[in-house]
Design a protein around this motif. Structure first.
Motif, mmCIF file in Angstrom:
data_model
loop_
_atom_site.group_PDB
_atom_site.id
_atom_site.type_symbol
_atom_site.label_atom_id
_atom_site.label_comp_id
_atom_site.label_asym_id
_atom_site.label_seq_id
_atom_site.Cartn_x
_atom_site.Cartn_y
_atom_site.Cartn_z
ATOM 1 N N THR A 1 0.959 -1.222 -0.157
ATOM 2 C CA THR A 1 -0.062 -0.027 -0.115
ATOM 3 C C THR A 1 1.030 1.131 0.137
ATOM 4 O O THR A 1 0.656 2.287 -0.703
ATOM 5 C CB THR A 1 -0.770 -0.171 1.184
ATOM 6 N N GLN A 2 1.988 1.247 0.904
ATOM 7 C CA GLN A 2 2.756 2.336 0.939
ATOM 8 C C GLN A 2 3.506 2.588 -0.513
ATOM 9 O O GLN A 2 3.807 3.567 -0.974
ATOM 10 C CB GLN A 2 3.791 2.180 1.988
ATOM 11 N N LEU A 3 3.989 1.483 -1.126
ATOM 12 C CA LEU A 3 4.604 1.550 -2.346
ATOM 13 C C LEU A 3 3.476 2.165 -3.475
ATOM 14 O O LEU A 3 3.867 2.960 -4.293
ATOM 15 C CB LEU A 3 5.006 -0.063 -3.089
ATOM 16 N N PHE A 4 2.496 1.575 -3.231
ATOM 17 C CA PHE A 4 1.227 2.219 -4.197
ATOM 18 C C PHE A 4 0.936 3.755 -4.144
ATOM 19 O O PHE A 4 0.742 4.546 -5.316
ATOM 20 C CB PHE A 4 0.124 1.524 -4.441
ATOM 21 N N ARG A 5 1.109 4.236 -3.044
ATOM 22 C CA ARG A 5 0.896 5.610 -2.939
ATOM 23 C C ARG A 5 2.314 6.463 -3.466
ATOM 24 O O ARG A 5 1.750 7.434 -3.955
ATOM 25 C CB ARG A 5 0.727 5.787 -1.438
ATOM 26 N N PHE A 6 3.176 5.928 -3.395
ATOM 27 C CA PHE A 6 4.392 6.427 -3.907
ATOM 28 C C PHE A 6 4.343 6.627 -5.459
ATOM 29 O O PHE A 6 4.441 7.518 -6.093
ATOM 30 C CB PHE A 6 5.672 5.625 -3.501
ATOM 31 N N LEU A 7 3.984 5.222 -6.051
ATOM 32 C CA LEU A 7 3.832 5.297 -7.313
ATOM 33 C C LEU A 7 2.653 5.989 -7.979
ATOM 34 O O LEU A 7 2.795 6.850 -9.006
ATOM 35 C CB LEU A 7 3.473 3.894 -7.868
ATOM 36 N N ASP A 8 1.537 6.121 -7.270
ATOM 37 C CA ASP A 8 0.618 7.143 -7.663
ATOM 38 C C ASP A 8 1.017 8.795 -7.695
ATOM 39 O O ASP A 8 0.520 9.312 -8.738
ATOM 40 C CB ASP A 8 -0.799 7.204 -6.832
ATOM 41 N N GLN A 9 1.808 9.069 -7.083
ATOM 42 C CA GLN A 9 2.600 10.553 -7.188
ATOM 43 C C GLN A 9 3.753 10.545 -8.089
ATOM 44 O O GLN A 9 3.906 11.424 -8.938
ATOM 45 C CB GLN A 9 3.441 10.978 -5.851
ATOM 46 N N ARG A 10 4.560 9.394 -8.134
ATOM 47 C CA ARG A 10 5.574 9.353 -8.921
ATOM 48 C C ARG A 10 5.379 9.056 -10.513
ATOM 49 O O ARG A 10 5.989 9.684 -11.360
ATOM 50 C CB ARG A 10 6.591 8.050 -8.546
ATOM 51 N N LEU A 11 4.374 8.234 -10.811
ATOM 52 C CA LEU A 11 4.030 7.994 -12.041
ATOM 53 C C LEU A 11 2.356 8.385 -12.315
ATOM 54 O O LEU A 11 1.640 7.225 -12.463
ATOM 55 C CB LEU A 11 4.325 6.471 -12.265
ATOM 56 N N PRO A 12 1.994 9.475 -12.082
ATOM 57 C CA PRO A 12 0.593 9.871 -12.113
ATOM 58 C C PRO A 12 -0.182 9.408 -13.574
ATOM 59 O O PRO A 12 -1.488 9.212 -13.378
ATOM 60 C CB PRO A 12 0.419 11.207 -11.711
ATOM 61 N N SER A 13 0.605 9.458 -14.744
ATOM 62 C CA SER A 13 -0.212 9.252 -15.912
ATOM 63 C C SER A 13 0.261 7.836 -16.463
ATOM 64 O O SER A 13 -0.169 7.795 -17.608
ATOM 65 C CB SER A 13 0.424 10.443 -16.806
ATOM 66 N N ALA A 14 0.830 6.984 -15.691
ATOM 67 C CA ALA A 14 1.018 5.678 -16.232
ATOM 68 C C ALA A 14 -0.127 4.905 -16.447
ATOM 69 O O ALA A 14 -0.952 4.679 -15.611
ATOM 70 C CB ALA A 14 2.136 4.991 -15.328
ATOM 71 N N ASN A 15 -0.089 4.116 -17.469
ATOM 72 C CA ASN A 15 -1.179 3.162 -17.720
ATOM 73 C C ASN A 15 -0.883 1.899 -17.136
ATOM 74 O O ASN A 15 -0.640 0.914 -17.876
ATOM 75 C CB ASN A 15 -1.592 3.267 -19.331
ATOM 76 N N LEU A 16 -1.126 1.920 -15.883
ATOM 77 C CA LEU A 16 -0.477 0.589 -15.079
ATOM 78 C C LEU A 16 -1.315 0.242 -14.202
ATOM 79 O O LEU A 16 -1.940 1.023 -13.374
ATOM 80 C CB LEU A 16 0.904 0.772 -14.537
ATOM 81 N N LYS A 17 -1.562 -1.233 -14.452
ATOM 82 C CA LYS A 17 -2.483 -1.698 -13.257
ATOM 83 C C LYS A 17 -1.715 -2.424 -12.316
ATOM 84 O O LYS A 17 -0.919 -3.130 -12.277
ATOM 85 C CB LYS A 17 -3.247 -2.919 -13.915
ATOM 86 N N LYS A 18 -1.852 -1.779 -10.947
ATOM 87 C CA LYS A 18 -1.057 -2.177 -9.542
ATOM 88 C C LYS A 18 -1.946 -3.145 -8.816
ATOM 89 O O LYS A 18 -3.112 -2.955 -8.594
ATOM 90 C CB LYS A 18 -0.839 -1.123 -9.042
ATOM 91 N N LEU A 19 -1.277 -4.447 -8.663
ATOM 92 C CA LEU A 19 -1.677 -5.362 -8.035
ATOM 93 C C LEU A 19 -1.301 -6.096 -6.794
ATOM 94 O O LEU A 19 0.029 -6.223 -6.778
ATOM 95 C CB LEU A 19 -1.912 -6.711 -9.067
ATOM 96 N N GLU A 20 -2.082 -5.866 -5.715
ATOM 97 C CA GLU A 20 -1.381 -6.591 -4.286
ATOM 98 C C GLU A 20 -2.187 -7.923 -4.328
ATOM 99 O O GLU A 20 -3.413 -7.759 -3.713
ATOM 100 C CB GLU A 20 -1.739 -5.748 -3.313
ATOM 101 N N SER A 21 -1.685 -9.061 -4.536
ATOM 102 C CA SER A 21 -2.341 -10.364 -4.313
ATOM 103 C C SER A 21 -2.110 -10.906 -3.214
ATOM 104 O O SER A 21 -1.139 -10.596 -2.369
ATOM 105 C CB SER A 21 -1.890 -11.464 -5.603
ATOM 106 N N MET A 22 -2.907 -11.764 -2.712
ATOM 107 C CA MET A 22 -2.787 -12.711 -1.649
ATOM 108 C C MET A 22 -2.451 -13.953 -2.067
ATOM 109 O O MET A 22 -2.791 -14.428 -3.150
ATOM 110 C CB MET A 22 -4.136 -12.756 -0.981
ATOM 111 N N PRO A 23 -1.633 -14.831 -1.308
ATOM 112 C CA PRO A 23 -1.317 -16.127 -1.445
ATOM 113 C C PRO A 23 -2.574 -16.992 -1.828
ATOM 114 O O PRO A 23 -3.471 -16.982 -1.266
ATOM 115 C CB PRO A 23 -0.580 -16.725 -0.397
ATOM 116 N N GLY A 24 -2.386 -17.450 -3.227
ATOM 117 C CA GLY A 24 -3.589 -18.391 -3.799
ATOM 118 C C GLY A 24 -4.462 -17.615 -4.796
ATOM 119 O O GLY A 24 -5.140 -18.232 -5.479
ATOM 120 N N ASP A 25 -4.066 -16.311 -4.996
ATOM 121 C CA ASP A 25 -4.637 -15.544 -6.027
ATOM 122 C C ASP A 25 -4.259 -16.003 -7.284
ATOM 123 O O ASP A 25 -3.128 -16.234 -7.525
ATOM 124 C CB ASP A 25 -4.703 -14.133 -5.939
#
Length: 540
Positions: free
Chosen positions: A251-275
């Motif tokens: 979650t902390q990484l994604f907050r950083f990426l939202d600021q650092r790469l605001p226009s990136a066409n990127l899907k950010k995924l935080e999976s749980m084991p088994g997903d």
């Protein structure tokens, strides 16, 4: 292509014809003498992974990226009964992985050099191997069913990603380590303010490395993995709850990426084991039932620790004084043997003190200049490095149940240094096995022998510098300039001050930077390589 997240840095990649299981770390005993435990828990996936590797019908591959026990889990691998699959591993100078799997009894072992492809129906598995100094690691790419998954895990290939992207083509799903995995500053005796400042700087540096990798590769999705483990030993549990350390969550990484790469066409995924993720649609095919959230993080950890408390009761015991004395002497012999194999000993200008907590007045003093180890009652130099550890923990290294690096990663030690400067030869002395020390020294010399230079533009001025980082040989042409004067290494983010001759304050190494005239064109001996633009650092 379907990608199942197995927890930590583990994945199972399934194509129509093949399955590739990557770095399954599933043992309930965790790693590094149970100091690290999987977060979230993933032990329930062991039967599913066994079925993937043991069920015929498709070509089956097991990939192990490197020797660290949060990636290479011998305890889980020993539970596999049917071993008619192929093992794919990197070929390192140190042959541990090859030696282990030569005796494992699987269908085939493929030890890959850097860049080797292993064909599968409709695609390939490709390894990228990196070995510098004490770091041995690899990354893996799987291409099949028209999709591509690149798993960097812990491998520091950031100075090569542009070439990989150019040679390999589009990447659909990318994953890379975003959290710390080192004993600095975790094990160092710093004031709290200093500890927090170093941790924050390292965290931002790691986040920036992920950001630049995403800018270079432009994948359709980023999977957060190789993130923080958790620490359930009562002596280490506090690390989980520190406000600032080197173990951030996704979650902390994604907050950083939202600021650092605001226009990136990127899907950010935080999976749980088994997903299970469909790499084509980037939709989840199935989701595991248990979801770990920030709100229930501490309660989750305390319940987890209670379940695993028996592991830590089993490993602690009281020692007789005679046992401690024996361990002390064995340690002295071990350190002397290490010193005898360290060809570059004369470069270390400070002594190393090693103290067993049970024997506080019988320190071992390693004199690198004189190449000897003596017993002394106390530390008497202001310039020194010191390590404090209990005999109960260290005897596991002397008994060869842990490597020296595994022991350092257990965090069951305290370190201090004065001045607070990184000394790479001393670092290698501590972390490298006796039989590997001469190869370590040869690697240092090989890195230092690279004298090619390049031209850097910084702050409206031009400098000529050594092209390869003196730390571990990263190509600085893939680096960037910060604050108009600091050239940043893309692999470990060391900063070299171009206005101070290219000196790095981390340990005083230098790029021998010199002011350069404004040439009409770069010469062949000093090729000009454009550096990536710097980004403003962000605070979390």
């Amino acid at each position: 292509m379907r990608i199942t997240f197995l927890g930590h840095a583990g994945f199972a990649v399934e194509t129509a014809s093949s399955v590739v299981v990557m770095d399954p770390w599933l043992s309930e005993r965790g790693a590094f003498d149970s100091a690290w435990m999987q977060l979230p828990r993933n032990h329930h996936l062991a039967p599913r992974v066994r079925a993937l590797l043991e069920t015929p019908g498709r070509d089956r591959f097991l990939y192990v990226s490197h020797e660290h026990k949060d990636h290479f889990d011998p305890e889980f691998l020993a539970t596999l009964q049917r071993r008619d699959f192929t093992v794919v591993i990197p070929r390192f100078l140190r042959s541990e992985l090859q030696d282990v799997f030569a005796k494992y009894g699987c269908k085939r072992v493929i030890a890959c050099e850097d860049g080797r492809e292993v064909p599968i129906k409709g695609g390939y598995i490709k390894l990228f191997v990196s070995e510098q100094g004490t770091n041995r690691d690899s990354a893996v790419m799987v291409r099949g069913d028209g999709q591509c998954f690149l798993n960097l895990n812990d491998c520091k290939l950031h100075d090569r990603l542009a070439r990989i992207a150019e040679e390999e083509g589009p990447v659909d799903v990318f994953t890379a380590q975003f959290s710390g995995a080192i004993w600095h500053p975790t094990c160092y005796e710093y004031p709290q303010e200093t500890y927090a400042a170093i941790s924050l700087k390292k965290r931002e540096s790691k986040f920036e490395a992920v950001s630049r990798a995403l800018e270079t590769l432009r994948p359709r999705a980023y999977l957060a993995s190789a993130g923080p483990a958790c620490f359930l030993d009562p002596t280490l549990f506090h690390l989980n709850l520190e406000k600032v350390n080197i173990f951030p969550n996704a979650t902390q990484l994604f907050r950083f990426l939202d600021q650092r790469l605001p226009s990136a066409n990127l899907k950010k995924l935080e999976s749980m084991p088994g997903d299970v993720l469909d790499a084509g649609t980037l939709d989840y095919v199935s989701l595991d039932g248990e979801r770990l959230t920030e709100e229930r993080f501490e309660a989750y950890l305390r319940a987890y620790a209670a379940d695993m408390a028996h592991l830590f009761r089993e490993r602690r015991r009281n020692m007789l004084r005679a046992e401690v004395d024996e361990i002390h002497e064995r340690l002295r012999v071990e350190l002397q043997r290490k010193l005898d194999h360290l060809d570059l000993h004369a470069r270390v200008g400070m002594p190393l003190y090693v103290e067993l907590t049970e024997l506080p007045r019988r320190l071992l003093r390693v004199d690198f200049q004189a190449r000897r180890v003596d017993e002394v009652p106390s530390i008497h130099e202001s310039t020194r490095y010191a390590m404090k550890v209990s005999a109960v923990d260290l005897v596991r290294v002397l008994d060869r149940k842990l490597t020296w690096e595994d022991f350092l990663l257990s965090f069951r030690l305290r370190l201090s240094r004065s001045p607070d400067v990184y000394e790479p030869i001393l670092h290698g002395f501590l972390g490298v096995e006796i039989e590997d020390l001469r190869a370590f020294c040869e690697g240092v010399r090989s890195t230092e022998s690279q004298r090619e230079r390049t031209v850097v533009d910084a702050g409206g001025r031009r400098f000529t510098v050594q092209r390869f980082c003196p730390h571990q040989g990263a190509d600085l042409s893939e680096g960037w300039v910060e604050e108009g004067r600091y050239l940043v290494c893309p692999r470990h983010r060391w900063r070299f001050d171009l206005e101070d001759g290219g000196r790095c304050p981390t340990n005083g190494s230098t790029l021998c930077a010199e002011h350069a005239p404004q040439p009409s064109a770069p010469s062949e001996s000093e090729p000009e390589v454009p550096l990536q633009p710097a980004q403003e650092p962000l605070s979390l």
